[in-house]
Design an enzyme around this catalytic site. Structure first.
Site, PDB file in Angstrom:
ATOM      1  N   ARG A  79       0.866  -1.182   0.000  1.00  0.00           N
ATOM      2  CA  ARG A  79       0.000   0.000   0.000  1.00  0.00           C
ATOM      3  C   ARG A  79       0.902   1.230   0.000  1.00  0.00           C
ATOM      4  NH1 ARG A  79      -4.950   1.968   2.848  1.00  0.00           N
ATOM      5  NH2 ARG A  79      -5.258   3.901   1.706  1.00  0.00           N
ATOM      6  N   HIS A  82      -1.126   8.184   1.579  1.00  0.00           N
ATOM      7  CA  HIS A  82      -1.259   8.653   2.974  1.00  0.00           C
ATOM      8  C   HIS A  82      -1.969   7.629   3.844  1.00  0.00           C
ATOM      9  CE1 HIS A  82      -5.176   9.772   1.577  1.00  0.00           C
ATOM     10  NE2 HIS A  82      -4.707  10.744   0.816  1.00  0.00           N
ATOM     11  N   LEU A  83      -2.257   6.470   3.278  1.00  0.00           N
ATOM     12  CA  LEU A  83      -2.794   5.312   4.003  1.00  0.00           C
ATOM     13  C   LEU A  83      -4.096   5.651   4.751  1.00  0.00           C
ATOM     14  CD1 LEU A  83       0.603   4.092   5.553  1.00  0.00           C
ATOM     15  CD2 LEU A  83      -0.268   3.615   3.281  1.00  0.00           C
ATOM     16  N   CYS A  84      -4.838   6.585   4.217  1.00  0.00           N
ATOM     17  CA  CYS A  84      -6.090   7.046   4.850  1.00  0.00           C
ATOM     18  C   CYS A  84      -5.844   7.502   6.283  1.00  0.00           C
ATOM     19  CB  CYS A  84      -7.166   5.964   4.809  1.00  0.00           C
ATOM     20  SG  CYS A  84      -7.698   5.609   3.149  1.00  0.00           S
ATOM     21  N   CYS A  85      -4.682   8.025   6.551  1.00  0.00           N
ATOM     22  CA  CYS A  85      -4.367   8.452   7.908  1.00  0.00           C
ATOM     23  C   CYS A  85      -3.471   9.698   7.859  1.00  0.00           C
ATOM     24  CB  CYS A  85      -3.687   7.302   8.648  1.00  0.00           C
ATOM     25  SG  CYS A  85      -3.655   7.581  10.399  1.00  0.00           S
TER      26      CYS A  85
END
Lengths: 126, 139
Positions: A79, A82-85
């Site tokens: 992945r 911004h890794l959903c974070c």
């Protein structure tokens, strides 16, 4: 879902976690030796038992998207972004990261292969 | 080397690439030719919305005698995207507005060279956003 639960039950959840933990330790030990890798999160050997098989890292100053795309060509899926974070990205002062996830279906050979390709990609991007 | 010649060379090289790995390495290679831009362009104002990789883009229209020319200043954190920006740069930079009629030419080029198929949907949308900004500035 039924088959997944059946599969984990057959192996045993403790064994599942143990295998994942051993892989994680092995991967972190290998990544630490690579000077061009920046690992995020716990890398202290005494605390590794508390760490699950998800490791975020960056390769030099190269953008994770480039790393992810090149690894993809070696059949390694990671992945990136911004890794959903986004708060974590602000915390570490980066715009994005690479993230590798280990699970029961991975083995030590996979990690050696991954490390080998990371070294190759770092050379290609230089 | 003039831009037409560069484009011909890039076209020929793209044809000879066998897979996405070679394409990405090639884009990384040509990314080095994208001219560096001033630090003042690395701000939110010039950030292209909808790109997961940060892409900074500034378009300037210059008028020389009766001709208007487009000047492109752009950069990205990602070397692969930078390579694509270099192709866009060759297509549009210092080209008279009369010649640039629409963005179809470059999209046709990307499609013909099978570049878009090798990128994820988010990246494709990002590239279209970049082209839309250029087209908006031209009109």
């Amino acid at each position: 879902m039924y088959l997944a639960i059946k599969f984990i039950k057959k192996i045993g959840f403790k064994n599942y976690l143990l295998h994942e933990n051993e892989l994680t330790k092995y991967l972190i030990e290998k990544l630490i030796t690579l000077k061009f890798i920046k690992i995020y999160g716990i890398i202290n050997n005494n605390n590794l038992n508390n760490r699950r098989g998800i490791i975020s890292f960056n390769v030099n100053n190269y953008h994770p998207y480039d790393i992810g795309n090149l690894l993809n060509n070696y059949n390694i899926c990671i992945r990136t972004g911004h890794l959903c974070c986004i708060p974590i990205m602000h915390y570490y002062k980066v715009s994005s990261m690479c993230r590798i996830s280990l699970a029961i279906y991975n083995n030590f050979k996979d990690i050696d292969y991954f490390i080998d390709k990371l070294i190759k990609i770092n050379k290609l991007l230089k | 080397m003039n831009k037409q010649k560069s484009l011909k060379i890039i076209s020929l090289n793209l044809v000879n690439l066998n897979n996405s790995h070679e394409l990405f390495l090639y884009l990384i290679k040509i990314s080095k030719f994208l001219p560096k831009i001033s630090k003042k362009f690395y701000c939110k104002k010039f950030l292209v919305q909808g790109c997961q990789n940060n892409v900074w883009l500034y378009i300037k229209i210059n008028k020389i005698k009766n001709n208007k020319f487009i000047t492109i200043y752009s950069d990205s954190e990602s070397l692969i995207i930078k390579g694509i920006l270099y192709i866009i740069f060759i297509f549009y930079h210092n080209i008279p507005l009369k010649i640039i009629k629409n963005k179809k030419n470059i999209i046709y080029f990307f499609k013909k060279k099978n570049i878009l198929n090798k990128l994820s949907l988010i990246r494709k949308i990002g590239i279209l956003n970049i082209l839309n900004i250029i087209i908006k500035n031209i009109q």
